[in-house]
Design a protein around this motif. Structure first.
Motif, PDB file in Angstrom:
ATOM      1  N   TRP A   4       0.821  -1.210   0.000  1.00 61.16           N
ATOM      2  CA  TRP A   4       0.000   0.000   0.000  1.00 61.16           C
ATOM      3  C   TRP A   4       0.856   1.261   0.000  1.00 61.16           C
ATOM      4  O   TRP A   4       0.512   2.255  -0.625  1.00 61.16           O
ATOM      5  CB  TRP A   4      -0.920   0.018   1.210  1.00 61.16           C
ATOM      6  CG  TRP A   4      -2.278  -0.484   0.919  1.00 61.16           C
ATOM      7  CD1 TRP A   4      -2.919  -0.529  -0.293  1.00 61.16           C
ATOM      8  CD2 TRP A   4      -3.196  -1.021   1.863  1.00 61.16           C
ATOM      9  NE1 TRP A   4      -4.171  -1.070  -0.159  1.00 61.16           N
ATOM     10  CE2 TRP A   4      -4.365  -1.384   1.158  1.00 61.16           C
ATOM     11  CE3 TRP A   4      -3.154  -1.239   3.239  1.00 61.16           C
ATOM     12  CZ2 TRP A   4      -5.473  -1.941   1.783  1.00 61.16           C
ATOM     13  CZ3 TRP A   4      -4.249  -1.802   3.867  1.00 61.16           C
ATOM     14  CH2 TRP A   4      -5.391  -2.150   3.142  1.00 61.16           C
ATOM     15  N   ASP A   8       0.329   3.977  -2.823  1.00 58.15           N
ATOM     16  CA  ASP A   8      -0.157   5.322  -2.509  1.00 58.15           C
ATOM     17  C   ASP A   8       0.817   6.406  -2.976  1.00 58.15           C
ATOM     18  O   ASP A   8       0.404   7.476  -3.416  1.00 58.15           O
ATOM     19  CB  ASP A   8      -0.412   5.462  -1.005  1.00 58.15           C
ATOM     20  CG  ASP A   8      -1.663   4.728  -0.571  1.00 58.15           C
ATOM     21  OD1 ASP A   8      -2.396   4.225  -1.445  1.00 58.15           O
ATOM     22  OD2 ASP A   8      -1.920   4.661   0.637  1.00 58.15           O
ATOM     23  N   TYR A  67     -10.844   5.679  -1.926  1.00 58.96           N
ATOM     24  CA  TYR A  67      -9.637   5.953  -2.706  1.00 58.96           C
ATOM     25  C   TYR A  67      -9.814   7.136  -3.658  1.00 58.96           C
ATOM     26  O   TYR A  67      -8.849   7.844  -3.961  1.00 58.96           O
ATOM     27  CB  TYR A  67      -9.181   4.712  -3.469  1.00 58.96           C
ATOM     28  CG  TYR A  67      -7.919   4.136  -2.870  1.00 58.96           C
ATOM     29  CD1 TYR A  67      -6.730   4.863  -2.892  1.00 58.96           C
ATOM     30  CD2 TYR A  67      -7.911   2.902  -2.244  1.00 58.96           C
ATOM     31  CE1 TYR A  67      -5.570   4.364  -2.336  1.00 58.96           C
ATOM     32  CE2 TYR A  67      -6.755   2.391  -1.673  1.00 58.96           C
ATOM     33  CZ  TYR A  67      -5.586   3.132  -1.718  1.00 58.96           C
ATOM     34  OH  TYR A  67      -4.443   2.639  -1.153  1.00 58.96           O
ATOM     35  N   THR A 244       5.139   5.557   2.276  1.00 62.34           N
ATOM     36  CA  THR A 244       4.718   6.638   1.379  1.00 62.34           C
ATOM     37  C   THR A 244       5.472   7.932   1.667  1.00 62.34           C
ATOM     38  O   THR A 244       5.961   8.599   0.749  1.00 62.34           O
ATOM     39  CB  THR A 244       3.197   6.890   1.525  1.00 62.34           C
ATOM     40  OG1 THR A 244       2.503   5.662   1.308  1.00 62.34           O
ATOM     41  CG2 THR A 244       2.727   7.923   0.512  1.00 62.34           C
TER      42      THR A 244
END
Length: 276
Positions: A4, A8, A67, A244
């Protein structure tokens, strides 16, 4: 967490270039193709209960809205700050699990949740206003991200219920199908263009790749939900912001204020504590 985090970051980058809707749609379509391949290779049977099937459209819509709002936040905001505010989705998941699903936290985990909330508040405010005498204001993209966190966080409570009945792989597959159908309907109703004819090959390839990565991350979390509780699984997964933010600072040279940095570190520390 790593899947993720990578997704992202690159979704944030491409949301700024081709827009959040196209980025999300095509990466989800790529992810669907990947999950379809895995599904047929494993030949995973599943008991199709009526209750689980009824929840699938709701899960797909909540994931999609989550999202879409996240990527809108990435499009107009600082990726590092938006990634930190996204941590709130784990709080929404844990709160719902606590209130409606009978799942409980230890005192240390409760402290971690508090740190996530406080850290998100510090990271989301534009503290430059203090020096200029202006009133506090939210940083760009924060409102959209908080909305996304609500939908995304609630999705995982629904996904836990479905995964325990259908299994982790069928749940991932059918939610992906629902996402694509919902996005196509939304595109038709809103007139949103989905074409990638003017997009360069490198961007198309990266969107394909991150779609595979995101699908794998979702499948793994769904698997975790079949053997553990959402109140613990999701906070660990939400540590994706570590990845991220690190990518944004290193590759994009993004800047955050000292207090926003403190907020990000506090939120990340809170996530780590909740998983202990």
């Amino acid at each position: 967490m790593f899947g993720w985090g990578i997704y992202d970051f690159f979704a944030g980058v491409y949301s700024k270039t081709i827009g959040p809707y196209k980025t999300f749609f095509w990466s989800q379509l790529a992810g669907l193709s990947f999950i379809l391949l895995v599904f047929f290779l494993l030949g995973n049977p599943f008991p199709a209960t009526l209750g689980a099937l009824a929840l699938l459209p709701i899960a797909a819509i909540f994931y999609s809205l989550g999202y879409i709002f996240f990527m809108k936040g990435f499009e107009i905001g600082n990726i590092s700050i938006v990634a930190a505010i996204m941590n709130l989705w784990a709080v929404f998941t844990m709160l719902t699990a606590f209130l409606f699903m009978g799942q409980r936290l230890t005192p240390l985990q409760s402290l971690g949740v508090t740190m996530i909330i406080c850290g998100a508040i510090f990271a989301s405010l534009n503290w430059h206003g203090i020096d200029t005498g202006k009133r506090f204001q939210l940083s760009a993209g924060v409102k959209e991200t908080i909305l996304g966190a609500f939908f995304f966080g609630t999705f995982w409570n629904i996904s836990e219920i479905i995964s325990e009945q259908l299994g982790w792989l069928p749940t991932t597959l059918f939610v992906k199908i629902g996402i694509i159908l919902f996005l196509l309907l939304l595109s038709y109703r809103s007139g949103q263009k989905l074409g990638l004819l003017t997009v360069d090959t490198r961007t198309k390839s990266m969107i394909l790749l991150i779609g595979f990565i995101e699908a794998g991350a979702v499948a793994l979390v769904n698997y975790g939900l079949t053997v553990g509780d959402a109140i613990l699984i999701t906070p660990i997964a939400s540590a994706l912001s570590v990845v991220t933010i690190a990518l944004a600072v290193v590759l994009l040279k993004e800047k955050v204020s000292t207090l926003q940095g403190v907020g990000i570190l506090t939120a990340v520390s809170g996530i780590i504590i909740t998983g202990v």
